[in-house]
Design a protein around this motif. Sequence first.
Motif, short mmCIF file in Angstrom:
data_model
loop_
_atom_site.label_atom_id
_atom_site.label_comp_id
_atom_site.label_asym_id
_atom_site.label_seq_id
_atom_site.Cartn_x
_atom_site.Cartn_y
_atom_site.Cartn_z
N SER A 62 0.84 -1.20 0.00
CA SER A 62 0.00 0.00 0.00
C SER A 62 0.87 1.25 0.00
CB SER A 62 -0.93 0.01 1.20
OG SER A 62 -1.67 1.22 1.25
N SER A 64 -0.46 4.22 -0.10
CA SER A 64 -1.19 5.15 0.78
C SER A 64 -0.77 4.95 2.24
CB SER A 64 -2.69 4.94 0.65
OG SER A 64 -3.12 5.23 -0.66
N GLN A 200 -10.65 3.68 -1.65
CA GLN A 200 -9.34 4.00 -1.07
C GLN A 200 -8.28 2.93 -1.35
OE1 GLN A 200 -9.32 5.48 2.93
NE2 GLN A 200 -11.15 6.72 2.65
N SER A 201 -8.27 2.48 -2.59
CA SER A 201 -7.25 1.49 -2.98
C SER A 201 -7.11 1.51 -4.50
CB SER A 201 -7.65 0.09 -2.52
OG SER A 201 -6.77 -0.88 -3.04
N THR A 237 -6.56 8.80 0.90
CA THR A 237 -6.22 8.34 2.25
C THR A 237 -5.14 9.22 2.87
OG1 THR A 237 -6.70 6.07 1.54
CG2 THR A 237 -5.52 6.35 3.62
N SER A 241 -5.27 11.87 6.09
CA SER A 241 -4.33 11.75 7.21
C SER A 241 -3.65 13.08 7.53
CB SER A 241 -3.25 10.71 6.89
OG SER A 241 -2.33 11.21 5.94
#
Length: 620
Positions: A62, A64, A200-201, A237, A241
């Motif tokens: 990942s 992200s 979110q991927s 994402t 953050s």
Amino acid sequence: MSIYNLFSMIGGLAFFLFGMNIMSNYLEKMAGGRLESVLKKLTSNPFKSLALGAGITIAIQSSSALTVMLVGLVNSGIMEFSQTVHVIMGSDIGTTLTAWILSLNGLSSENFAISMLKPQNFSPLVAMFGVILIMGSKQQKKKDVGTIMVGFAVLMYGMTLMSDAVSPLADMPEFQSFLIAFDNPFMGVLIGTAFTGVIQSSAAAIGVLQALALTGQISFGMAIPLVMGANIGTCVTAILSGIGVSKKAKRVPTLHILIKILGTIIWLAAYMVARYAVSLPIFGRNINAFQIAVFHTIFNIGTILILLPFSHRLCVLVERMFSVQEEEEEEEGRKSVLLDERLLLSPGLAVQQCRDKTVAMAHLAKKSFIKALRVFENFDENEVQKIIAMEQQLDYLEDELDTFLIRLSSKDMTEADNDAVSEMLHSINDFERIGDHAINMAQLASDMNKQGLKFSSKAQSEIKVLKAALEEILSLTIDSFESDDDVLARNVEPLEEVIDDLTKEIKNRHIDRLQAGECRVELGILLTDYITNVERVSDHCSNVAVCIIQTKNSSFEIHGYLNELKDGTQNEFVEEFDAYQNKYVLPEVISLRKKSKAAKKNQKSKDKKEKDKKDKKQKK
């Protein structure tokens, strides 16, 4: 296409995301604290940083998640923004691996060996081996490997489920009409961005696109803008953050999305020229899963190669977007967090960061107490204020670490990381208490200075020996904790016993001096307080050392261990005790007790001689 196909499509996406999440979490768990050592190797060499970023992203599956980790590290002041630039670029390269694995689903061959390269064919075997490891292995590491294998199988099952669910779409006129919207490159980028932002991927978005490509209805002209949009959407994402962090930390997700947007602008411009100005026929042809993976890789690697020479300028641009004045930087420094909660996304990394902070706390506690001991030799009010400031910092560190470690302990970690968290939770209280005793000693020195009191020369010579022993036990304890060395920690308890004996003997000698009128009563009270604080500090050192030994030996029982030592049944302990006892010897003095005993002995001897003389006379 029926409603059940839609359900299968949704279920397939759910399995895909779940499998991806399981793989990502357990790959990161197994990487553990190694992420810390990797990140610490960052240098000014951009190619090495690129490789590190790509490697970490492959390890945790990942980009992200890596960006979120970097946000947390910068927000905690552990890393500088400039160190993250090439790591982020490298993460964009590492994120392409999943698309290549998924593209293997498009393999079609009658050859058994080639056919077994297709994940749909070998993933059931992977799942079976994974379940065997989970159920049959006693080692947690093997169980984690099994979980990763099952996660991969679930991911591939989700991909297969999606592919089967969308296959009827090929014959639906409504679907073909819907695809017209994808033919617009700008609309394709927006749809790809929105869809990826929701799930979110980017890996999942590319996987869905590869599944749709198996219908034979997705062209190059449709797929390329969707891939570009998916790469922008994956930054959602990281952007989320960045909410509530310092300006310096906000630079990290800003840089990530800036790279993606610039890459999309560059490649979209090339796409527009090639499709509409040159009219290349390839854009009307159908694209397959393998070709989607190829373009996904070309987009990311090509973007990095284009922007790499301008990485410093990108860094400066982002810094200007979130410029920090000197006053604001000082304010952010005061408000900066010790350990950012975003680090909890990577428990292994969080454990290592906590350990670094705990080691710093240990050194601070040692420094504060040694400074307090030296204040007695040469009193300085400025030094007392420094000790007070250190104790306040120790209080802050204990509160922050305790809160963070408790939250961290609820995360799924390796056995070694769980032991490390437990060890730190037990030790931070002892380090903080050493700081409290340093304050007590500083106050004691201050009171003596105000009253114009000093220990007698005999007491000072005895305290000198005690102080040397205490400095050594502090060094032994901190070194064993920093290196996590249980062998070194075993030297602490013998020295602690020697310090106990020293304090008892110094108290006895002080009582003798009081009886002989060589010492004032008020100094006796101060000396008792001095010795009591020393005893307490050595006890805290013992607590830390025993905790280290217990962590290294899971079957270890504290009370039994200490009882064995005190009974003298361990030869190693006895040898160390004798060595320290010979090393730290108080100056020779003849106490009143010894004088009294000697006088009585001499008197008895004289009485006996007189009696013998009388007896001889009587016999004569």
